[in-house]
Write a protein that holds these residues in place. Structure first.
Motif, PDB file in Angstrom:
ATOM      1  N   ALA A  48      -1.255  -2.428   4.234  1.00  0.00           N
ATOM      2  CA  ALA A  48      -1.589  -2.535   2.809  1.00  0.00           C
ATOM      3  C   ALA A  48      -0.636  -3.501   2.118  1.00  0.00           C
ATOM      4  O   ALA A  48      -1.052  -4.315   1.277  1.00  0.00           O
ATOM      5  CB  ALA A  48      -1.530  -1.162   2.152  1.00  0.00           C
ATOM      6  N   ASN A  49       0.653  -3.440   2.460  1.00  0.00           N
ATOM      7  CA  ASN A  49       1.628  -4.385   1.890  1.00  0.00           C
ATOM      8  C   ASN A  49       1.278  -5.815   2.281  1.00  0.00           C
ATOM      9  O   ASN A  49       1.425  -6.744   1.476  1.00  0.00           O
ATOM     10  CB  ASN A  49       3.031  -4.034   2.378  1.00  0.00           C
ATOM     11  CG  ASN A  49       3.544  -2.723   1.825  1.00  0.00           C
ATOM     12  OD1 ASN A  49       3.070  -2.241   0.788  1.00  0.00           O
ATOM     13  ND2 ASN A  49       4.520  -2.125   2.507  1.00  0.00           N
ATOM     14  N   GLU A  50       0.818  -5.994   3.506  1.00  0.00           N
ATOM     15  CA  GLU A  50       0.424  -7.315   3.967  1.00  0.00           C
ATOM     16  C   GLU A  50      -0.798  -7.819   3.211  1.00  0.00           C
ATOM     17  O   GLU A  50      -0.863  -8.996   2.813  1.00  0.00           O
ATOM     18  CB  GLU A  50       0.137  -7.245   5.465  1.00  0.00           C
ATOM     19  CG  GLU A  50       0.008  -8.587   6.149  1.00  0.00           C
ATOM     20  CD  GLU A  50      -0.122  -8.418   7.651  1.00  0.00           C
ATOM     21  OE1 GLU A  50       0.542  -9.184   8.377  1.00  0.00           O
ATOM     22  OE2 GLU A  50      -0.860  -7.523   8.104  1.00  0.00           O
ATOM     23  N   ARG A  51      -1.756  -6.933   2.972  1.00  0.00           N
ATOM     24  CA  ARG A  51      -2.973  -7.335   2.246  1.00  0.00           C
ATOM     25  C   ARG A  51      -2.670  -7.706   0.804  1.00  0.00           C
ATOM     26  O   ARG A  51      -3.297  -8.614   0.241  1.00  0.00           O
ATOM     27  CB  ARG A  51      -4.008  -6.214   2.306  1.00  0.00           C
ATOM     28  CG  ARG A  51      -4.736  -6.115   3.647  1.00  0.00           C
ATOM     29  CD  ARG A  51      -5.968  -5.248   3.538  1.00  0.00           C
ATOM     30  NE  ARG A  51      -5.634  -3.869   3.188  1.00  0.00           N
ATOM     31  CZ  ARG A  51      -5.319  -2.921   4.065  1.00  0.00           C
ATOM     32  NH1 ARG A  51      -5.298  -3.210   5.358  1.00  0.00           N
ATOM     33  NH2 ARG A  51      -5.036  -1.705   3.678  1.00  0.00           N
ATOM     34  N   ILE A  52      -1.724  -7.001   0.190  1.00  0.00           N
ATOM     35  CA  ILE A  52      -1.351  -7.346  -1.186  1.00  0.00           C
ATOM     36  C   ILE A  52      -0.874  -8.792  -1.251  1.00  0.00           C
ATOM     37  O   ILE A  52      -1.258  -9.548  -2.155  1.00  0.00           O
ATOM     38  CB  ILE A  52      -0.259  -6.379  -1.702  1.00  0.00           C
ATOM     39  CG1 ILE A  52      -0.844  -4.980  -1.934  1.00  0.00           C
ATOM     40  CG2 ILE A  52       0.364  -6.908  -2.995  1.00  0.00           C
ATOM     41  CD1 ILE A  52       0.215  -3.921  -2.222  1.00  0.00           C
ATOM     42  N   LEU A  53      -0.057  -9.180  -0.302  1.00  0.00           N
ATOM     43  CA  LEU A  53       0.430 -10.554  -0.266  1.00  0.00           C
ATOM     44  C   LEU A  53      -0.719 -11.530  -0.018  1.00  0.00           C
ATOM     45  O   LEU A  53      -0.821 -12.568  -0.684  1.00  0.00           O
ATOM     46  CB  LEU A  53       1.505 -10.702   0.813  1.00  0.00           C
ATOM     47  CG  LEU A  53       2.849 -10.054   0.489  1.00  0.00           C
ATOM     48  CD1 LEU A  53       3.697  -9.911   1.748  1.00  0.00           C
ATOM     49  CD2 LEU A  53       3.597 -10.856  -0.571  1.00  0.00           C
ATOM     50  N   GLU A  54      -1.581 -11.215   0.944  1.00  0.00           N
ATOM     51  CA  GLU A  54      -2.700 -12.107   1.248  1.00  0.00           C
ATOM     52  C   GLU A  54      -3.630 -12.265   0.055  1.00  0.00           C
ATOM     53  O   GLU A  54      -4.181 -13.349  -0.179  1.00  0.00           O
ATOM     54  CB  GLU A  54      -3.466 -11.579   2.461  1.00  0.00           C
ATOM     55  CG  GLU A  54      -2.684 -11.691   3.760  1.00  0.00           C
ATOM     56  CD  GLU A  54      -3.413 -11.069   4.938  1.00  0.00           C
ATOM     57  OE1 GLU A  54      -4.511 -10.510   4.728  1.00  0.00           O
ATOM     58  OE2 GLU A  54      -2.878 -11.133   6.058  1.00  0.00           O
ATOM     59  N   ASP A  55      -3.802 -11.201  -0.718  1.00  0.00           N
ATOM     60  CA  ASP A  55      -4.685 -11.264  -1.887  1.00  0.00           C
ATOM     61  C   ASP A  55      -4.137 -12.169  -2.983  1.00  0.00           C
ATOM     62  O   ASP A  55      -4.883 -12.593  -3.876  1.00  0.00           O
ATOM     63  CB  ASP A  55      -4.915  -9.864  -2.466  1.00  0.00           C
ATOM     64  CG  ASP A  55      -5.789  -8.993  -1.568  1.00  0.00           C
ATOM     65  OD1 ASP A  55      -6.453  -9.548  -0.677  1.00  0.00           O
ATOM     66  OD2 ASP A  55      -5.789  -7.760  -1.754  1.00  0.00           O
ATOM     67  N   HIS A  56      -2.832 -12.471  -2.929  1.00  0.00           N
ATOM     68  CA  HIS A  56      -2.214 -13.336  -3.938  1.00  0.00           C
ATOM     69  C   HIS A  56      -2.151 -14.804  -3.503  1.00  0.00           C
ATOM     70  O   HIS A  56      -1.628 -15.643  -4.240  1.00  0.00           O
ATOM     71  CB  HIS A  56      -0.808 -12.844  -4.272  1.00  0.00           C
ATOM     72  CG  HIS A  56      -0.783 -11.652  -5.189  1.00  0.00           C
ATOM     73  ND1 HIS A  56      -0.980 -10.364  -4.740  1.00  0.00           N
ATOM     74  CD2 HIS A  56      -0.616 -11.558  -6.535  1.00  0.00           C
ATOM     75  CE1 HIS A  56      -0.901  -9.526  -5.759  1.00  0.00           C
ATOM     76  NE2 HIS A  56      -0.679 -10.221  -6.860  1.00  0.00           N
ATOM     77  N   ILE A  57      -2.677 -15.123  -2.326  1.00  0.00           N
ATOM     78  CA  ILE A  57      -2.689 -16.515  -1.866  1.00  0.00           C
ATOM     79  C   ILE A  57      -3.684 -17.329  -2.696  1.00  0.00           C
ATOM     80  O   ILE A  57      -4.806 -16.880  -2.960  1.00  0.00           O
ATOM     81  CB  ILE A  57      -3.071 -16.598  -0.373  1.00  0.00           C
ATOM     82  CG1 ILE A  57      -1.953 -16.017   0.498  1.00  0.00           C
ATOM     83  CG2 ILE A  57      -3.355 -18.040   0.047  1.00  0.00           C
ATOM     84  CD1 ILE A  57      -2.295 -15.951   1.977  1.00  0.00           C
ATOM     85  N   VAL A  58      -3.280 -18.508  -3.116  1.00  0.00           N
ATOM     86  CA  VAL A  58      -4.187 -19.455  -3.773  1.00  0.00           C
ATOM     87  C   VAL A  58      -4.708 -20.391  -2.681  1.00  0.00           C
ATOM     88  O   VAL A  58      -3.977 -21.247  -2.175  1.00  0.00           O
ATOM     89  CB  VAL A  58      -3.469 -20.246  -4.879  1.00  0.00           C
ATOM     90  CG1 VAL A  58      -4.429 -21.246  -5.526  1.00  0.00           C
ATOM     91  CG2 VAL A  58      -2.893 -19.294  -5.937  1.00  0.00           C
ATOM     92  N   HIS A  59      -5.971 -20.224  -2.303  1.00  0.00           N
ATOM     93  CA  HIS A  59      -6.474 -20.895  -1.107  1.00  0.00           C
ATOM     94  C   HIS A  59      -6.578 -22.411  -1.252  1.00  0.00           C
ATOM     95  O   HIS A  59      -6.517 -23.131  -0.252  1.00  0.00           O
ATOM     96  CB  HIS A  59      -7.812 -20.293  -0.695  1.00  0.00           C
ATOM     97  CG  HIS A  59      -7.669 -18.929  -0.073  1.00  0.00           C
ATOM     98  ND1 HIS A  59      -7.707 -17.778  -0.821  1.00  0.00           N
ATOM     99  CD2 HIS A  59      -7.443 -18.546   1.211  1.00  0.00           C
ATOM    100  CE1 HIS A  59      -7.527 -16.732  -0.021  1.00  0.00           C
ATOM    101  NE2 HIS A  59      -7.373 -17.172   1.217  1.00  0.00           N
ATOM    102  N   THR A  60      -6.730 -22.901  -2.456  1.00  0.00           N
ATOM    103  CA  THR A  60      -6.790 -24.362  -2.602  1.00  0.00           C
ATOM    104  C   THR A  60      -5.473 -25.005  -2.166  1.00  0.00           C
ATOM    105  O   THR A  60      -5.468 -26.068  -1.524  1.00  0.00           O
ATOM    106  CB  THR A  60      -7.101 -24.755  -4.058  1.00  0.00           C
ATOM    107  OG1 THR A  60      -6.152 -24.098  -4.931  1.00  0.00           O
ATOM    108  CG2 THR A  60      -8.515 -24.343  -4.434  1.00  0.00           C
ATOM    109  N   HIS A  61      -4.352 -24.343  -2.472  1.00  0.00           N
ATOM    110  CA  HIS A  61      -3.056 -24.850  -2.011  1.00  0.00           C
ATOM    111  C   HIS A  61      -2.967 -24.787  -0.493  1.00  0.00           C
ATOM    112  O   HIS A  61      -2.449 -25.708   0.160  1.00  0.00           O
ATOM    113  CB  HIS A  61      -1.911 -24.036  -2.614  1.00  0.00           C
ATOM    114  CG  HIS A  61      -1.803 -24.142  -4.103  1.00  0.00           C
ATOM    115  ND1 HIS A  61      -1.967 -25.330  -4.773  1.00  0.00           N
ATOM    116  CD2 HIS A  61      -1.531 -23.200  -5.053  1.00  0.00           C
ATOM    117  CE1 HIS A  61      -1.799 -25.118  -6.074  1.00  0.00           C
ATOM    118  NE2 HIS A  61      -1.538 -23.843  -6.260  1.00  0.00           N
ATOM    119  N   GLY A  62      -3.473 -23.686   0.078  1.00  0.00           N
ATOM    120  CA  GLY A  62      -3.433 -23.531   1.517  1.00  0.00           C
ATOM    121  C   GLY A  62      -4.225 -24.599   2.251  1.00  0.00           C
ATOM    122  O   GLY A  62      -3.801 -25.120   3.285  1.00  0.00           O
TER     123      GLY A  62
END
Length: 448
Positions: A282-296
């Motif tokens: 769940a902690n990992e998903r919280i971080l993934e949910d905050h990724i801005v995919h255009t930057h990625g």
């Protein structure tokens, strides 16, 4: 003595996950806050880590819109941290592509003296056209040329650190003699890339040389490591890949005439810890949910040398990517990312999620026991001499690791419980102090 882990704390502003700065606990200004870095250094020292490490590069790494950008110059910051700590090693990244041997050798010798023998140098050759253009070049030098320059750079630095013998300073007040000029050895170096005439203007430091660290895993990088490196930071995604890298590099060190035990292999691991596995995920998903995919997408296209707009979020990587041999930038990281995507059949979106925490380093979500188990497994099965610990979120991730994982490693006999009397970073890594080349070359005096 039972073989024990070497742990290095890789510190990066609010954490290694690119979205860590967006969490409520994070300070967006931490990357330029000395107190933040002092707290991290003291936490790692409480965990009896061998060393801490600061990455660096002579360019602005990313868009300032993406995450906290820029960083304090590492040798300056580590000099401040040297006064705030007592035991932990202090490793700074510095480029052989965009520095001069004389100035850099002097800075590392100075840090080693100030810290009482705790300095280390992460030697990088600096890929990327952005850095090249900051130094008057139109494009980055070729990969092989960067490593050729690095080899000569190291040779000059070693000559400079040996330009004073250990007992050059006499300090004889009665005779009016401060030092012995016969024990000063100017390099008088004339090479392909450098001409360096005079001796260093600082005495030989407590370690003789700083701990020499290297992070390249390409063929050029491994040849360089076999010749010079005493610790290698590497990114490996699987136990099998890590075992193969470990065996190959140790073999290369042996073939170069060095003791394989005098090079420590430290893969990176990004631990995301929870009281249960479900909580860790769940902690990992919280971080993934905050990724801005255009930057990625922009970063991934740059790494893969693709034109902007090439990648589609919910499609796999293009099938016709160039081979590693065609890449002049970060060769080994390019191959790692491509192989990860192919092996696990990831879409671009999924790949960005996997890279968000550690840029290709192993990310592991689990309980403290599971993290300790994974570290022990790699350590005991010939994949690592220790680990580069890369918390996804700082300072909390490092504090959780020290408070919950370190005690488990100590109970298992894998990690020291205290530093002990030996003080230098080389002592921590079980490495000898290098003899001065001028002393070892001097013929022995005849005896009656």
């Amino acid at each position: 003595m039972t073989r024990q882990l070497h742990l290095n704390a890789f510190l990066m502003n609010t954490g290694h996950h690119e979205a860590s700065w967006r969490l409520p606990e994070s300070d967006p200004y931490a990357h330029v806050d000395l107190a933040h870095h002092v707290r991290l250094a003291r936490t790692a020292e409480r965990g009896t880590f061998d060393s801490l490490f600061l990455a660096d590069g002579p360019q602005l790494w990313s868009s300032v819109g993406q995450r906290p950008a820029g960083a304090l110059e590492p040798l300056t910051l580590l000099t401040a941290l040297a006064t705030a700590t007592e035991h932990i090693g202090l490793i700074a990244t510095a480029s052989t592509s965009y520095n001069s041997p004389y100035n850099l050798a002097r800075k590392f010798a100075s840090l080693d003296i100030i810290s009482g023998g705790r300095a280390g140098w992460n030697i990088v050759t600096t890929a990327g056209a952005e850095a090249a253009r900051n130094f008057g070049l139109d494009a980055e030098p070729a990969h092989a040329e960067r490593y050729a320059r690095a080899a000569e750079f190291l040779d000059v630095a070693l000559k400079l650190w040996d330009s004073w013998e250990d007992d050059t300073i006499v300090a004889d007040k009665a005779a009016g003699v401060w030092g012995d000029d016969a024990k000063i050895h100017p390099p008088r170096h004339r090479g392909t890339y450098f001409q360096v005439e005079g001796a260093l203007n600082v005495p030989r430091s407590p370690q003789g040389y700083p701990l020499l660290v290297q992070a390249g895993s390409s063929e050029d990088g491994k040849r360089f490591a076999a010749r010079y490196a005493e610790a290698v930071f590497t990114a490996q995604q699987t136990l099998a890949d890590a075992q193969a890298f470990y065996t190959d590099l140790k073999s290369r060190v042996r073939q170069s005439g060095r003791d394989p035990e005098h090079l420590k292999v430290l893969p990176g691991i990004v631990p995301v810890i929870g009281s249960t596995q479900a909580e860790a995920r769940a902690n990992e998903r919280i971080l993934e949910d905050h990724i801005v995919h255009t930057h990625g997408v922009e970063r991934l296209e740059s790494l893969l040398h693709l034109e902007p707009g090439t990648l589609e979020l919910d499609a796999p990587l293009p099938a016709d990517l160039p081979p590693e041999s065609a890449i002049e930038g970060a060769k080994s990281r390019y191959t790692l990312v491509v192989e990860l995507a192919r092996r696990e059949r990831l879409t671009v979106r999924e790949l960005i999620g996997r890279l968000g925490g550690g840029r290709g380093h192993l990310t592991f979500a689990g309980t403290p026991e599971q993290v300790a188990d994974e570290i022990e497994r790699w350590f005991t099965l010939g994949a690592a001499d220790g680990f580069n610990i890369m918390p996804a979120v700082l300072p909390s991730g490092l504090e959780t690791f020290v408070d919950q994982v370190v005690p488990l490693l100590r109970t298992r006999g894998l990690l020291r419980t205290e530093y002990g009397p030996r003080r230098t970073l080389r002592d921590r890594y079980g490495l000898p102090r290098p003899a001065n080349q001028h002393v070892t070359a001097r013929p022995a005096l005849a005896t009656a």
